[in-house]
Enzyme design. Sequence first.
Site, short mmCIF file in Angstrom:
data_model
loop_
_atom_site.label_atom_id
_atom_site.label_comp_id
_atom_site.label_asym_id
_atom_site.label_seq_id
_atom_site.Cartn_x
_atom_site.Cartn_y
_atom_site.Cartn_z
N TYR A 1 -1.71 -0.18 10.88
CA TYR A 1 -1.81 -0.79 9.19
C TYR A 1 -0.61 -0.41 8.41
CZ TYR A 1 -3.55 -0.72 4.51
OH TYR A 1 -3.78 -1.16 3.06
N SER B 1 1.04 -1.08 0.13
CA SER B 1 -0.03 0.09 0.04
C SER B 1 0.78 1.14 -0.03
CB SER B 1 -0.88 0.03 1.26
OG SER B 1 -1.51 1.24 1.47
#
Length: 245
Positions: free
Chosen positions: A156, A143
């Site tokens: 995250y 990501s």
Amino acid sequence: MNTSTLSKTVLITGASSGIGEATARHLVRQGHRVVLGARRTERLQKLAEQLREEGGQVAFHALDVTRLDDMTDFVAFAETTFGPVDTIVNNAGVMPLSPLNALKVDEWDRMIDVNVRGVLHGIAAVLPGMESRGRGHVINVSSIGGHAVSPTAAVYCATKYAVRAISDGLRQETDKIRVTVVSPGVVESELADAISDTTARDAMKAFRRIALQPEAIARAIAYAIDQPDDVDVSELIVRPTSSPY
């Protein structure tokens, strides 16, 4: 059905929605043999049936990436169905964002289990076979959160930094297996649906005002797969042109 590319056996985790589903559709339509894995088997069955009606070679198997035995069963099923695994796309991920002071430890643990252990389990399940054959391709979905940290996203982002570290370590340890990290920017998906924290949920709504369709990431993954064995596309960042993130 486009069969101009060399057909490969490709495994996709987290294939029931979002990037995983879009990647499955794209690769099957290119002529690859694709095995879908996820916990929501009813979605996998529906997707597989649609793609078979188009003439695609596709199968599915229940998969919880946090369980190594599930992952090894998934790989064994793929090999029985279509033969040796050429590529695995470790795509499964969760994103229940929250400020650290919210102390959502269960959600932190879940992100670590799915986003990090899930990738490691995928590697562990395919690596012996790929090494014995002297070829293979591991694609890990990270990501932009693996490149820069944002408020409410500390854990995250940590998991996505870990995906990049694991991937580069694997790349350096082998001269036969290709390793690709794909880092999507903002993409329309169900990931944000799991956010239970109000602060993080509101921030994500603003963050996602400009978003790519998951098909954009599917095309990037296909590009990496389609390169010859001596070409390793090590890292791709794919983000909306008009987005600062």
